[in-house]
Design an enzyme around this catalytic site. Structure first.
Site, PDB file in Angstrom:
ATOM      1  N   SER A 130      24.238 -10.676 -30.586  1.00 18.92           N
ATOM      2  CA  SER A 130      23.709  -9.711 -31.551  1.00 18.92           C
ATOM      3  C   SER A 130      24.353  -8.338 -31.441  1.00 18.92           C
ATOM      4  O   SER A 130      24.811  -7.932 -30.369  1.00 18.92           O
ATOM      5  CB  SER A 130      22.201  -9.519 -31.336  1.00 18.92           C
ATOM      6  OG  SER A 130      21.528 -10.736 -31.498  1.00 18.92           O
ATOM      7  N   GLY A 135      22.108  -8.979 -36.634  1.00 16.52           N
ATOM      8  CA  GLY A 135      21.044  -9.670 -35.906  1.00 16.52           C
ATOM      9  C   GLY A 135      20.901 -11.083 -36.457  1.00 16.52           C
ATOM     10  O   GLY A 135      21.592 -12.007 -36.018  1.00 16.52           O
ATOM     11  N   SER A 136      20.056 -11.233 -37.490  1.00 19.25           N
ATOM     12  CA  SER A 136      19.948 -12.549 -38.146  1.00 19.25           C
ATOM     13  C   SER A 136      21.287 -12.955 -38.743  1.00 19.25           C
ATOM     14  O   SER A 136      21.683 -14.124 -38.696  1.00 19.25           O
ATOM     15  CB  SER A 136      18.881 -12.492 -39.245  1.00 19.25           C
ATOM     16  OG  SER A 136      17.604 -12.312 -38.676  1.00 19.25           O
ATOM     17  N   THR A 162      19.439  -9.676 -22.982  1.00 15.95           N
ATOM     18  CA  THR A 162      18.422  -9.947 -21.970  1.00 15.95           C
ATOM     19  C   THR A 162      19.077 -10.071 -20.589  1.00 15.95           C
ATOM     20  O   THR A 162      20.101 -10.731 -20.451  1.00 15.95           O
ATOM     21  CB  THR A 162      17.669 -11.250 -22.314  1.00 15.95           C
ATOM     22  OG1 THR A 162      17.215 -11.176 -23.660  1.00 15.95           O
ATOM     23  CG2 THR A 162      16.482 -11.473 -21.398  1.00 15.95           C
ATOM     24  N   ASP A 244      21.292 -24.548 -30.768  1.00 18.03           N
ATOM     25  CA  ASP A 244      20.680 -25.870 -30.980  1.00 18.03           C
ATOM     26  C   ASP A 244      20.106 -26.416 -29.675  1.00 18.03           C
ATOM     27  O   ASP A 244      19.088 -27.105 -29.667  1.00 18.03           O
ATOM     28  CB  ASP A 244      21.717 -26.877 -31.501  1.00 18.03           C
ATOM     29  CG  ASP A 244      22.045 -26.663 -32.980  1.00 18.03           C
ATOM     30  OD1 ASP A 244      21.281 -25.968 -33.670  1.00 18.03           O
ATOM     31  OD2 ASP A 244      23.068 -27.221 -33.437  1.00 18.03           O
ATOM     32  N   GLN A 283     -20.842 -23.757 -29.456  1.00 15.38           N
ATOM     33  CA  GLN A 283     -19.911 -24.587 -30.206  1.00 15.38           C
ATOM     34  C   GLN A 283     -18.763 -23.772 -30.816  1.00 15.38           C
ATOM     35  O   GLN A 283     -17.631 -24.251 -30.897  1.00 15.38           O
ATOM     36  CB  GLN A 283     -20.657 -25.340 -31.309  1.00 15.38           C
ATOM     37  CG  GLN A 283     -19.879 -26.533 -31.814  1.00 15.38           C
ATOM     38  CD  GLN A 283     -20.647 -27.316 -32.856  1.00 15.38           C
ATOM     39  OE1 GLN A 283     -21.220 -26.733 -33.783  1.00 15.38           O
ATOM     40  NE2 GLN A 283     -20.674 -28.624 -32.706  1.00 15.38           N
ATOM     41  N   GLU A 368      16.289 -15.400 -30.007  1.00 16.20           N
ATOM     42  CA  GLU A 368      17.031 -16.640 -30.324  1.00 16.20           C
ATOM     43  C   GLU A 368      16.817 -17.057 -31.784  1.00 16.20           C
ATOM     44  O   GLU A 368      16.731 -18.238 -32.109  1.00 16.20           O
ATOM     45  CB  GLU A 368      16.719 -17.756 -29.336  1.00 16.20           C
ATOM     46  CG  GLU A 368      17.370 -17.446 -28.001  1.00 16.20           C
ATOM     47  CD  GLU A 368      17.666 -18.631 -27.116  1.00 16.20           C
ATOM     48  OE1 GLU A 368      17.903 -19.728 -27.630  1.00 16.20           O
ATOM     49  OE2 GLU A 368      17.675 -18.431 -25.897  1.00 16.20           O
TER      50      GLU A 368
HETATM   51  N1  COS Z   1      26.424 -25.904 -34.791  1.00 22.72           N
HETATM   52  C1  COS Z   1      27.768 -25.735 -34.955  1.00 22.72           C
HETATM   53  N2  COS Z   1      28.297 -25.103 -36.021  1.00 22.72           N
HETATM   54  C2  COS Z   1      27.448 -24.611 -36.941  1.00 22.72           C
HETATM   55  C3  COS Z   1      26.045 -24.751 -36.836  1.00 22.72           C
HETATM   56  C4  COS Z   1      25.546 -25.429 -35.702  1.00 22.72           C
HETATM   57  N3  COS Z   1      24.230 -25.595 -35.507  1.00 22.72           N
HETATM   58  N4  COS Z   1      25.464 -24.177 -37.907  1.00 22.72           N
HETATM   59  C5  COS Z   1      26.459 -23.693 -38.659  1.00 22.72           C
HETATM   60  N5  COS Z   1      27.653 -23.955 -38.073  1.00 22.72           N
HETATM   61  C6  COS Z   1      28.994 -23.608 -38.568  1.00 22.72           C
HETATM   62  C7  COS Z   1      29.140 -23.942 -40.029  1.00 22.72           C
HETATM   63  O1  COS Z   1      29.557 -25.278 -40.208  1.00 22.72           O
HETATM   64  C8  COS Z   1      30.185 -22.940 -40.478  1.00 22.72           C
HETATM   65  O2  COS Z   1      31.474 -23.373 -40.094  1.00 22.72           O
HETATM   66  P1  COS Z   1      32.559 -23.868 -41.189  1.00 22.72           P
HETATM   67  O3  COS Z   1      32.716 -22.712 -42.137  1.00 22.72           O
HETATM   68  O4  COS Z   1      33.779 -24.137 -40.385  1.00 22.72           O
HETATM   69  O5  COS Z   1      31.951 -25.085 -41.827  1.00 22.72           O
HETATM   70  C9  COS Z   1      29.894 -21.716 -39.621  1.00 22.72           C
HETATM   71  O6  COS Z   1      29.166 -22.198 -38.487  1.00 22.72           O
HETATM   72  C10 COS Z   1      29.081 -20.685 -40.353  1.00 22.72           C
HETATM   73  O7  COS Z   1      27.914 -21.337 -40.820  1.00 22.72           O
HETATM   74  P2  COS Z   1      26.991 -20.734 -41.954  1.00 22.72           P
HETATM   75  O8  COS Z   1      27.817 -20.380 -43.128  1.00 22.72           O
HETATM   76  O9  COS Z   1      25.830 -21.646 -42.130  1.00 22.72           O
HETATM   77  O10 COS Z   1      26.558 -19.386 -41.239  1.00 22.72           O
HETATM   78  P3  COS Z   1      25.641 -18.198 -41.748  1.00 22.72           P
HETATM   79  O11 COS Z   1      26.399 -16.947 -41.610  1.00 22.72           O
HETATM   80  O12 COS Z   1      25.001 -18.528 -43.057  1.00 22.72           O
HETATM   81  O13 COS Z   1      24.528 -18.134 -40.593  1.00 22.72           O
HETATM   82  C11 COS Z   1      22.472 -18.640 -39.539  1.00 22.72           C
HETATM   83  C12 COS Z   1      23.718 -19.158 -40.268  1.00 22.72           C
HETATM   84  C13 COS Z   1      21.705 -17.623 -40.325  1.00 22.72           C
HETATM   85  C14 COS Z   1      21.614 -19.882 -39.329  1.00 22.72           C
HETATM   86  C15 COS Z   1      22.918 -18.068 -38.179  1.00 22.72           C
HETATM   87  O14 COS Z   1      23.640 -16.874 -38.360  1.00 22.72           O
HETATM   88  C16 COS Z   1      21.778 -17.795 -37.246  1.00 22.72           C
HETATM   89  O15 COS Z   1      21.277 -18.715 -36.584  1.00 22.72           O
HETATM   90  N6  COS Z   1      21.330 -16.512 -37.168  1.00 22.72           N
HETATM   91  C17 COS Z   1      20.401 -16.088 -36.208  1.00 22.72           C
HETATM   92  C18 COS Z   1      21.136 -15.671 -35.003  1.00 22.72           C
HETATM   93  C19 COS Z   1      20.252 -15.658 -33.826  1.00 22.72           C
HETATM   94  O16 COS Z   1      19.597 -16.616 -33.493  1.00 22.72           O
HETATM   95  N7  COS Z   1      20.269 -14.524 -33.144  1.00 22.72           N
HETATM   96  C20 COS Z   1      19.475 -14.346 -32.026  1.00 22.72           C
HETATM   97  C21 COS Z   1      20.293 -13.747 -30.967  1.00 22.72           C
HETATM   98  S1  COS Z   1      20.889 -14.893 -29.887  1.00 22.72           S
HETATM   99  S2  COS Z   1      19.596 -14.707 -28.425  1.00 22.72           S
END
Ligand code: COS
Length: 384
Positions: A130, A135-136, A162, A244, A283, A368
């Site tokens: 981040s 962030g998101s 963290t 994941d 209850q 996360e």
């Molecule tokens: N595993 C592996 N690759 C992935 C994936 C996954 N679970 N999900 C997406 N990808 C890949 C996609 O296939 C894409 O690659 P290609 O262009 O080569 O196909 C790439 O990553 C980008 O994917 P996408 O376009 O879906 O990304 P977005 O920018 O729309 O973001 C979200 C997706 C919003 C789901 C992601 O940014 C996210 O999880 N954000 C939150 C971040 C977070 O958790 N932050 C907390 C801090 S970490 S403690």
């Protein structure tokens, strides 16, 4: 009927692990939890106890000096520590988050450089994705890494890190090719002694006060070229694939916090007398307890299924790992809030642990990936 039917039952090894972690957590970690929160100090007692027992990063394979445990075992450790102290549970949880990109995508040489020190308990590792404005929308990051001869040179700032300052190693995602969007992001491992690396002041937070959260700064921070994780441009995929695997561990943390609050509330309503009887005999109170326990158990089962699927390396983990994290953290928030309610005025004081648990639960709905992002990930999986 068959009493030996093994489906939907943890194996003896996992049950034994739970027993061992619970005993350690109650003896060595719980007695310090209130003070750690109050003084916002790092839980050194927990760190020492976890390292002594080998519970600080159980998923490191044996060939790198680790325990070689599975991801379900990793979740059980986090759950049982979180049941008494959420701050302390971030020791195994954040190690897991920081080292999973390495397990998933790093070269054998890089694994050998980093993992043994974590397995031995001499070092911890944090995860740096981040930024203030990313962030998101993690792919909007600005931190840059440029190749310069035999080095990578990093510039930028990561935030909400963290255990920053306590960790020796940092897994850092940075842009190597700004033209390529998410495909121009790469992952690196940075050591705290690398020139140009610094940590910022501690954030002042609502909960998980024993675990420091800081910014980290890279100013022409030079690291050896072989500290890249996997191929250039694969860092964002590695970062999301990591989540994941690790979102279920946040689910496990949430289940642990909720179980701790449920246990405290159950004990209290058996003792507390009003209108001439224990309040647990009413209850209205019983219905609250039953709902709390039902949600905790449902969350636990979802977390165990998600982490087991991750351990098997099944494809398309997005839905189940987001569902586990989201449901468990929403459960932790509602169960801890109800626990405070069941303890009444006492629940609102620092004389009982439930107000701390309620404050600690909140972050599990945020980090996360916020639970709004989890719902987005789930919906995308449903609609694709
Ligand atoms: N595993 C592996 N690759 C992935 C994936 C996954 N679970 N999900 C997406 N990808 C890949 C996609 O296939 C894409 O690659 P290609 O262009 O080569 O196909 C790439 O990553 C980008 O994917 P996408 O376009 O879906 O990304 P977005 O920018 O729309 O973001 C979200 C997706 C919003 C789901 C992601 O940014 C996210 O999880 N954000 C939150 C971040 C977070 O958790 N932050 C907390 C801090 S970490 S403690």
């Amino acid at each position: 009927m068959n009493p030996d039917f093994e489906t939907y039952r943890l194996g003896d090894e996992h049950e034994a692990l739970r027993e061992a972690v619970r005993a350690l957590a109650e003896k060595e970690i719980a007695p310090h939890a209130a003070e750690v929160d109050d003084q916002a100090r790092f839980p050194v007692e927990a760190q020492k106890a976890l390292v002594k027992a080998g519970f600080q990063a159980v998923t490191i394979p044996e060939e790198y000096g680790g325990q070689g445990a599975d991801e379900l075992a990793g979740c059980i450790v986090i759950e049982e520590v979180a049941r008494v102290c959420a701050s302390s549970s971030l020791i195994p949880a954040v190690n897991g988050l920081g080292l999973t990109p390495i397990l998933l995508s790093a070269s054998d040489e890089l694994k050998r450089q980093v993992l043994p020190s974590i397995a031995a308990g001499d070092a911890m590792i944090s995860y740096a994705l981040s930024e203030r404005e990313a962030g998101s929308d993690a792919a909007a990051m600005k931190t840059r890494a440029r190749r310069d001869g035999d080095s990578w040179v990093l510039n930028g700032t990561k935030c909400w890190i963290t255990n920053a300052g306590e960790s020796t190693w940092y897994t850092v995602m940075a842009v190597t090719d700004p033209e390529k969007g998410a495909r121009g992001i790469s992952a690196f491992v940075v050591h705290r002694d690398d020139p140009g690396f610094e940590v910022g002041p501690k954030e002042r937070k609502l909960g998980i006060n024993g675990s420091p959260t800081r910014e980290i700064y890279f100013q022409d921070c030079r690291i050896p070229a072989d500290r890249i994780i996997g191929a250039e441009g694969t860092g964002f995929k590695t970062a999301l694939a990591t989540l994941d695997h690790t979102r279920p561990t946040i689910g496990a943390q949430a289940v642990g916090i909720a179980q701790g609050a449920l246990d405290a509330a159950t004990a209290y309503v058996k003792e507390r007398k009003q209108f001439g009887k224990a309040v647990g005999e009413f209850q209205g109170v019983q219905f609250m307890l039953a709902d709390m326990a039902m949600k905790v158990e449902a969350a636990r089962q979802l977390v165990y299924v998600a982490t087991s699927r991750a351990e098997r390396g099944e494809p398309n983990l997005g839905f189940i790992s987001s569902a586990a994290k989201c449901f468990a953290s929403d459960t932790a928030m509602s169960v801890t809030t109800d626990a405070v309610q069941l303890l009444g005025g006492y629940g609102y004081t620092k004389d009982f642990p439930v107000e701390r648990m309620m404050r600690d639960a909140k972050i599990t709905q945020i980090y996360e990936g916020t639970n709004q992002i989890q719902r987005m990930v789930m919906a995308r999986a449903l609609l694709k």
